[in-house]
Design a protein around this motif. Structure first.
Motif, PDB file in Angstrom:
ATOM      1  N   CYS A   1     -12.475   8.700   3.375  1.00 16.43           N
ATOM      2  CA  CYS A   1     -11.658   7.950   2.347  1.00 16.43           C
ATOM      3  C   CYS A   1     -11.887   8.008   0.910  1.00 16.43           C
TER       4      CYS A   1
ATOM      5  N   CYS B   1     -13.010   4.820  -0.573  1.00 18.22           N
ATOM      6  CA  CYS B   1     -14.264   4.230  -0.243  1.00 18.22           C
ATOM      7  C   CYS B   1     -15.535   5.137  -0.814  1.00 18.22           C
TER       8      CYS B   1
ATOM      9  N   ASP C   1      -8.625  -2.197  -6.278  1.00 19.75           N
ATOM     10  CA  ASP C   1      -9.180  -2.284  -4.977  1.00 19.75           C
ATOM     11  C   ASP C   1     -10.085  -3.465  -4.681  1.00 19.75           C
TER      12      ASP C   1
ATOM     13  N   ARG D   1     -12.301  -2.563   1.902  1.00 15.63           N
ATOM     14  CA  ARG D   1     -11.551  -2.305   3.117  1.00 15.63           C
ATOM     15  C   ARG D   1     -11.046  -3.466   3.779  1.00 15.63           C
TER      16      ARG D   1
ATOM     17  N   CYS E   1      -7.127   4.771   6.034  1.00 19.70           N
ATOM     18  CA  CYS E   1      -8.184   3.954   5.971  1.00 19.70           C
ATOM     19  C   CYS E   1      -7.505   2.460   5.144  1.00 19.70           C
TER      20      CYS E   1
ATOM     21  N   HIS F   1      -6.748  -0.426   2.616  1.00 22.05           N
ATOM     22  CA  HIS F   1      -7.438  -1.129   1.690  1.00 22.05           C
ATOM     23  C   HIS F   1      -6.507  -2.208   1.353  1.00 22.05           C
TER      24      HIS F   1
END
Ligand SMILES: [Zn+2]
Ligand SMILES: [Zn+2]
Length: 86
Positions: free
Chosen positions: A4, A7, A26, A29, A61, A63
């Motif tokens: 990702c 990440c 962000d 996750r 992934c 988020h």
């Protein structure tokens, strides 16, 4: 192998809030953010459990993004990058 970009802090993409188009931050996750993974499924209404093939799921992934402008949390599915050298 895939990873990702969020990440791994490789992406410079600015994600915009779907409600007000403000810049979202962000928050991590979904797995880390919510204690109960099923809570996220209810919140967002996305049906991850059906409609997606198993390998498609692994390439995404989820988020949590927070918009400070309208104080809304949004869940985005981040497509993971393929490692070409694999
Ligand atoms: Zn991620
Ligand atoms: Zn917003």
């Amino acid at each position: 192998m895939s990873m990702c970009p969020i990440c791994n802090q490789l992406s410079v993409t600015q994600y915009r809030c779907p409600s007000c188009l403000g810049k979202m931050e962000d928050s991590g996750r979904v797995m880390d953010y919510y204690d109960d993974y099923s809570a996220y499924l209810e919140i967002d209404g996305m049906k991850l459990e059906d409609g997606y093939p198993e390998d498609e799921k692994e390439k995404q992934c989820p988020h949590v993004f927070y918009c400070s402008q309208c104080t809304t949390e949004n869940v985005l599915l981040i497509h993971e990058w393929r490692n070409e050298c694999n």
